[in-house]
Design an enzyme around this catalytic site. Structure first.
Site, PDB file in Angstrom:
ATOM      1  N   ASN A 159       0.806  -1.229   0.000  1.00  0.00           N
ATOM      2  CA  ASN A 159       0.000   0.000   0.000  1.00  0.00           C
ATOM      3  C   ASN A 159       0.835   1.273   0.000  1.00  0.00           C
ATOM      4  OD1 ASN A 159       0.753  -0.691   2.632  1.00  0.00           O
ATOM      5  ND2 ASN A 159      -1.032   0.290   3.553  1.00  0.00           N
ATOM      6  N   ARG A 167      10.943   3.802   5.695  1.00  0.00           N
ATOM      7  CA  ARG A 167      10.786   3.874   7.143  1.00  0.00           C
ATOM      8  C   ARG A 167      11.594   2.800   7.857  1.00  0.00           C
ATOM      9  NH1 ARG A 167       4.723   4.500   9.062  1.00  0.00           N
ATOM     10  NH2 ARG A 167       4.689   2.235   9.190  1.00  0.00           N
ATOM     11  N   LYS A 182      12.386  -7.484   1.416  1.00  0.00           N
ATOM     12  CA  LYS A 182      11.462  -8.348   0.681  1.00  0.00           C
ATOM     13  C   LYS A 182      10.183  -7.537   0.438  1.00  0.00           C
ATOM     14  CE  LYS A 182       8.841 -11.657  -0.804  1.00  0.00           C
ATOM     15  NZ  LYS A 182       7.705 -10.717  -1.021  1.00  0.00           N
ATOM     16  N   GLY A 236       2.414  -5.283   7.825  1.00  0.00           N
ATOM     17  CA  GLY A 236       1.407  -6.040   7.093  1.00  0.00           C
ATOM     18  C   GLY A 236       0.266  -6.431   8.006  1.00  0.00           C
ATOM     19  N   GLU A 258       4.530  -3.845  12.661  1.00  0.00           N
ATOM     20  CA  GLU A 258       3.512  -2.815  12.437  1.00  0.00           C
ATOM     21  C   GLU A 258       2.386  -3.518  11.700  1.00  0.00           C
ATOM     22  OE1 GLU A 258       1.018  -0.625  10.979  1.00  0.00           O
ATOM     23  OE2 GLU A 258       2.499   0.030   9.512  1.00  0.00           O
ATOM     24  N   LEU A 259       1.288  -3.789  12.443  1.00  0.00           N
ATOM     25  CA  LEU A 259       0.255  -4.692  11.945  1.00  0.00           C
ATOM     26  C   LEU A 259      -1.041  -3.940  11.623  1.00  0.00           C
ATOM     27  CD1 LEU A 259       1.037  -7.630  14.406  1.00  0.00           C
ATOM     28  CD2 LEU A 259       1.976  -7.192  12.128  1.00  0.00           C
ATOM     29  N   CYS A 292      -3.230   1.353   6.791  1.00  0.00           N
ATOM     30  CA  CYS A 292      -3.488   0.873   8.143  1.00  0.00           C
ATOM     31  C   CYS A 292      -3.942   2.005   9.051  1.00  0.00           C
ATOM     32  CB  CYS A 292      -2.249   0.199   8.717  1.00  0.00           C
ATOM     33  SG  CYS A 292      -0.781   1.255   8.729  1.00  0.00           S
ATOM     34  N   GLU A 389     -10.584  -4.625   9.090  1.00  0.00           N
ATOM     35  CA  GLU A 389      -9.927  -3.522   8.397  1.00  0.00           C
ATOM     36  C   GLU A 389     -10.458  -3.476   6.965  1.00  0.00           C
ATOM     37  OE1 GLU A 389      -5.402  -1.762   8.467  1.00  0.00           O
ATOM     38  OE2 GLU A 389      -5.664  -3.930   8.399  1.00  0.00           O
TER      39      GLU A 389
END
Length: 485
Positions: A159, A167, A182, A236, A258-259, A292, A389
């Site tokens: 995204n 980052r 990756k 993700g 970071e979910l 997110c 989400e």
């Protein structure tokens, strides 16, 4: 050929390992799809487990020298990356739009935001401090050094293909770590273009490696199992993050996660309604809702809920949808058919359960993975659209009557990434911000992200922070030395 497609065609479509471009070991490839047309945009090398271990070889081999490089030298390289990204901002934005689909204005914003991470961590690289104090008993001094954690595996989503890479890469390099990136299979071209920029900026061979691959589980597992990989930084879904945490646990790998998010957007009756609607559009429609940090649940005081719905509908229905690189387009396509179909199913279920549809709500005819700006009100509290989400341009509205009810609704999820609060009463805004279970809160703001600020969530939205001082500390280990002089 459009300008965006021309930029995509110019990107090296190979793996970037040890400072060289190379094909996959088995010559495998995959197609990158243009979300606006559903057609192939480019064909990219698909890395294998063998290639993944070659990345670890390269990063491990470069690690000692890079860690020994002076902070000033690392800072100057990062500064050159920043300057190159700014110089190439227009092309990078076209590339992001080509493979991700987002509107060009959003893509330009992402490029500037991404570049700022390299500028920020160029400044932080020379300011990484240790500590020294006298032990409480007086027997010795306590000296603490910050040392690079080592080889870092970075797994990024589609995204924000530039921002999520920047980052992670910028603080890792500033701290003295070497990295293997990756990228998501939907958007590998931006990562490869960034690799070329870093190469030209003087990043030494092996310090940054980029491994696109269709076989993500196998290549990530192989790298995490290698004792030379000491760090995993993942952005993700919570589902994938949970699986990676289990895998990293087997090998005791340092993790930053970071979910997912399910951000509440709370508007109290005393809020500036025009500002709240403007902020709602920013919080909801940035990146077409595929973020997110996107506002997912709109909790509006019952006395103004109808007015808010009307004004938000007017604002969102006036947005122009189309291919992201076309002039005047506000909303591009979803990244793929699966994402679009998920959004459509959530809206259909909400309407079937009694929600009122104000605008949008129907998949348009024609090529591409488009879904229109959509506003719903009177959404049932049990509707799936409030529990998950959305990752699309849909705003479900729920009315509340009291402050405590608003807080309970905001906290009624396993996620806790970001929340938004609109009120003219600063005391209320701060009080509610403390009580809302989220790692970040925007008061009277629809945008909170900043390279200088700690980004991250609580509950099942993640572990650790990116950005700010915390971002570079995440790529270090603290070494305690007991000394008596």
């Amino acid at each position: 050929m459009s300008a965006a497609h021309a930029v995509a065609a110019a990107v090296p479509a190979q793996l970037y390992i040890a400072g060289r471009w190379q094909d996959a070991s088995d010559r495998a490839t995959f197609d990158v799809i243009d979300p606006a047309s559903g057609e192939s945009l480019a064909t990219v090398a698909s890395g294998t487990v063998k290639d993944a271990l070659s990345c670890v070889d390269a990063a491990g081999g470069a690690g000692v020298l890079w860690a020994a490089t002076s902070p000033r030298e690392r800072a100057e390289i990062l500064r050159r990356v920043y300057e190159s990204m700014i110089d190439q901002a227009d092309e990078l934005a076209l590339l992001i739009t080509a493979e991700n689909g987002k509107a060009l204005a959003d893509a330009r914003g992402e490029v500037l935001y991404s570049a700022d991470f390299f500028r920020w961590y160029a400044e932080e690289a020379v300011r990484l401090r240790g500590e020294i104090q006298t032990a409480p008993g007086g027997a010795n001094k306590i000296m603490v050094l910050r040392q690079p954690v080592g080889v870092a595996l970075l797994v990024t989503p589609w995204n924000f293909p530039a921002a999520m890479a920047a980052r992670k890469i910028a603080p890792a390099l500033a701290a003295g770590c070497t990295v293997i990136l990756k990228p998501a299979t939907e958007t590998p071209l931006t990562a490869l273009r960034l690799a070329a920029i870093m190469h030209d900026a003087g990043v030494p061979a092996g310090v940054v490696n980029v491994l696109p691959s269709l076989d993500s589980p196998a290549v990530v597992s192989a790298m995490l199992a290698d004792e030379r990989v000491h760090k995993l930084s993942f952005t993700g879904s919570t589902q994938v993050g949970r699986a990676l945490l289990n895998l990293a646990n087997e090998h005791i790998v340092n993790c930053s996660m970071e979910l997912g998010g399910n951000a509440p957007f709370v508007v109290f009756e005393d809020a500036d309604l025009d500002a709240a609607v403007e902020g709602a559009v920013v919080a909801k429609m940035r990146n077409g809702g595929e973020a997110c940090t996107a506002a997912n649940r709109f909790y509006i005081a019952d006395s103004i809920a109808e007015k808010f719905a009307q004004r938000l509908t007017a604002a969102m229905s006036s947005m122009t949808m189309g291919p992201g690189d076309h002039d005047g387009v506000d909303l591009g396509p979803m990244v793929n058919a699966k994402t679009r179909d998920k959004v459509a199913a959530l809206v259909d279920e909400a309407v079937t359960s009694g929600a009122t549809l104000h605008t949008g709500g129907k998949v348009p005819a024609g090529p591409g993975f488009f879904y229109p700006p959509t506003v719903l009100s009177n959404v049932a509290a049990t509707a799936d659209i409030l529990q998950t989400e959305i990752f699309g341009p849909v705003a479900p509205i729920v009315a509340f009557s009291t402050e405590n009810e608003a807080i309970d609704l905001a906290n009624s999820t396993e996620y806790g990434l970001v929340s938004y609060v609109y009120t003219r009463d600063l005391a209320r805004g701060l009080r509610v911000s403390e009580l809302i279970q989220a790692g970040m809160v925007g008061i009277n703001r629809g945008l909170v992200s900043d390279p200088a600020a700690p980004f991250g969530g609580v509950k099942e939205s993640g572990l650790g922070r990116e950005g700010g001082l915390e971002g570079i500390l995440a790529f270090t280990e603290s070494k305690y030395i007991a000394v008596d002089w």
